[in-house]
Design an enzyme around this catalytic site. Structure first.
Site, PDB file in Angstrom:
ATOM      1  N   GLU A  32       3.153  12.162   2.490  1.00 42.09           N
ATOM      2  CA  GLU A  32       3.441  12.040   4.338  1.00 42.09           C
ATOM      3  C   GLU A  32       4.472  13.677   4.571  1.00 42.09           C
ATOM      4  OE1 GLU A  32       2.241   9.830   7.901  1.00 42.09           O
ATOM      5  OE2 GLU A  32       3.673   8.855   5.699  1.00 42.09           O
ATOM      6  N   LYS A  84      -3.813  12.206  11.160  1.00 46.26           N
ATOM      7  CA  LYS A  84      -3.666  10.484  10.212  1.00 46.26           C
ATOM      8  C   LYS A  84      -4.755  10.040  11.937  1.00 46.26           C
ATOM      9  CE  LYS A  84      -0.619   6.962   9.479  1.00 46.26           C
ATOM     10  NZ  LYS A  84       1.581   7.814   9.439  1.00 46.26           N
ATOM     11  N   CYS A 131      -0.567   6.924   4.638  1.00 41.74           N
ATOM     12  CA  CYS A 131       0.334   6.122   4.395  1.00 41.74           C
ATOM     13  C   CYS A 131      -0.312   4.847   5.914  1.00 41.74           C
ATOM     14  CB  CYS A 131       1.344   6.639   5.856  1.00 41.74           C
ATOM     15  SG  CYS A 131       2.665   5.386   5.405  1.00 41.74           S
ATOM     16  N   VAL A 183       7.257   2.901   3.641  1.00 46.00           N
ATOM     17  CA  VAL A 183       9.008   1.749   4.030  1.00 46.00           C
ATOM     18  C   VAL A 183       9.076   0.731   3.854  1.00 46.00           C
ATOM     19  CG1 VAL A 183       9.243   3.908   5.891  1.00 46.00           C
ATOM     20  CG2 VAL A 183       8.428   1.309   6.801  1.00 46.00           C
ATOM     21  N   MET A 203       8.382  -3.505   4.148  1.00 47.40           N
ATOM     22  CA  MET A 203       7.855  -4.041   5.063  1.00 47.40           C
ATOM     23  C   MET A 203       8.217  -5.365   5.804  1.00 47.40           C
ATOM     24  SD  MET A 203       4.104  -2.947   6.146  1.00 47.40           S
ATOM     25  CE  MET A 203       5.628  -1.347   6.431  1.00 47.40           C
TER      26      MET A 203
END
Length: 298
Positions: free
Chosen positions: A56, A127, A160, A187, A189
């Site tokens: 991304e 997105k 993503c 990233v 969680m």
């Protein structure tokens, strides 16, 4: 750069070799990011990859300091420098490239992915589901969930956080997608235990299994302006089993896997009696989730 290469046993139907490129874009460094992406695309093509997926926002980096910076890093599609360069290498190496890019349309910005191939520019995905501070810079996507027909099968793109929505995968499945290409910047969680499988991988595996989809997840690595990215890029087959085990959490790598379209399309059949898409209770819920789309006939 380390390389992981997973190959299935040869089958009667031709295999398609796909690659997930895990790299570390740097925010604000468009020229450097583009140069690195082209080098890695070339490496993947040399190794035999026919479809190459990049992370991304490959061209721009992710953690913008302001909308002004995001706007400066954004590009036109397909006229911008990054798309043009990816198109050129796709033509040269006879491959398909899917890459994340900040897209500028007038004064509007989108977190987008672009698909190019030997025939040139193929299409754009924007997105649908924005994550965190993306809401400060981007608008939610307005192009829906297109499926692009290519000589290598029916390809789709998501980005993503879109992967957290089962409706996304289900709509792509009923529209006939074979392979879902996911540029991502995963990233950590909340509640993630050290050493545990990351949530994004669990979701991709489950979504592949219940929809009969191959999913190529290309994540980034590194820490950018304090934000850590978890790596763990993954390629999952249409039966839900990983074809290329998760990449490392902190190193650039290229994952490879072979996908067989005949096997993939048969994976919808779990038993002689059960086919997930056919077994849906469309008397209880709208088969197209209220979108009004009509499933294609193949």
């Amino acid at each position: 750069m380390s390389t992981l290469h997973f190959t299935e046993q040869p089958q009667a139907f031709p295999n398609i070799t796909v690659a997930a490129v895990q790299m570390e874009p740097r925010v604000g460094c468009k020229a450097t990011n583009l140069e690195a992406s082209l080098r890695l695309i070339d490496e993947a093509a040399t190794a035999g990859a026919q479809i190459v997926v990049l992370p991304e926002l490959t061209s721009s980096g992710y953690v913008f300091s302001s909308r002004e910076e995001a706007f400066e890093m954004a590009e036109l599609i397909p006229a911008g420098a990054s798309t043009q360069a990816w198109e050129a290498i796709a033509r040269q190496r006879n491959i398909y490239v899917i890459a994340g890019i900040a897209e500028r349309v007038g004064q509007t910005l989108y977190n987008s992915a672009v698909m190019v191939g030997p025939e040139g520019y193929i299409g754009t995905y924007r997105k649908l589901h924005l994550w965190g501070d993306e809401h400060l810079y981007f608008e939610a996507g307005d192009l829906g969930l297109p499926v692009f027909h290519t000589p290598l099968g029916r390809l789709a793109m998501i980005i993503c956080y879109d992967g957290w929505f089962p409706e996304v995968y289900r709509l792509l499945a009923v529209r006939g997608a074979d392979i879902v290409c996911m540029p991502t910047n995963w990233v950590p969680m909340p509640g993630q235990a050290d050493g545990a499988t990351i949530m994004a991988n669990t979701l991709a595996i489950a979504s592949a299994h219940v929809n009969g989809l191959n999913i190529i997840c290309a994540n980034r690595v590194g820490t950018e302006r304090g934000q850590y990215f978890v790596g763990n890029s993954l390629i999952v087959g249409a039966e839900g089993w990983p074809l290329a085990a998760p990449a490392s959490a902190d190193r650039e790598q290229i994952l490879y896997a072979d996908i067989n379209l005949k096997t993939s399309r048969q994976s919808h059949h779990l038993t002689a009696f059960n086919t997930v898409l056919r077994d849906r209770r469309t008397d209880i819920y709208d088969p197209m989730l209220g979108t009004g789309w009509q499933p294609p006939r193949y």
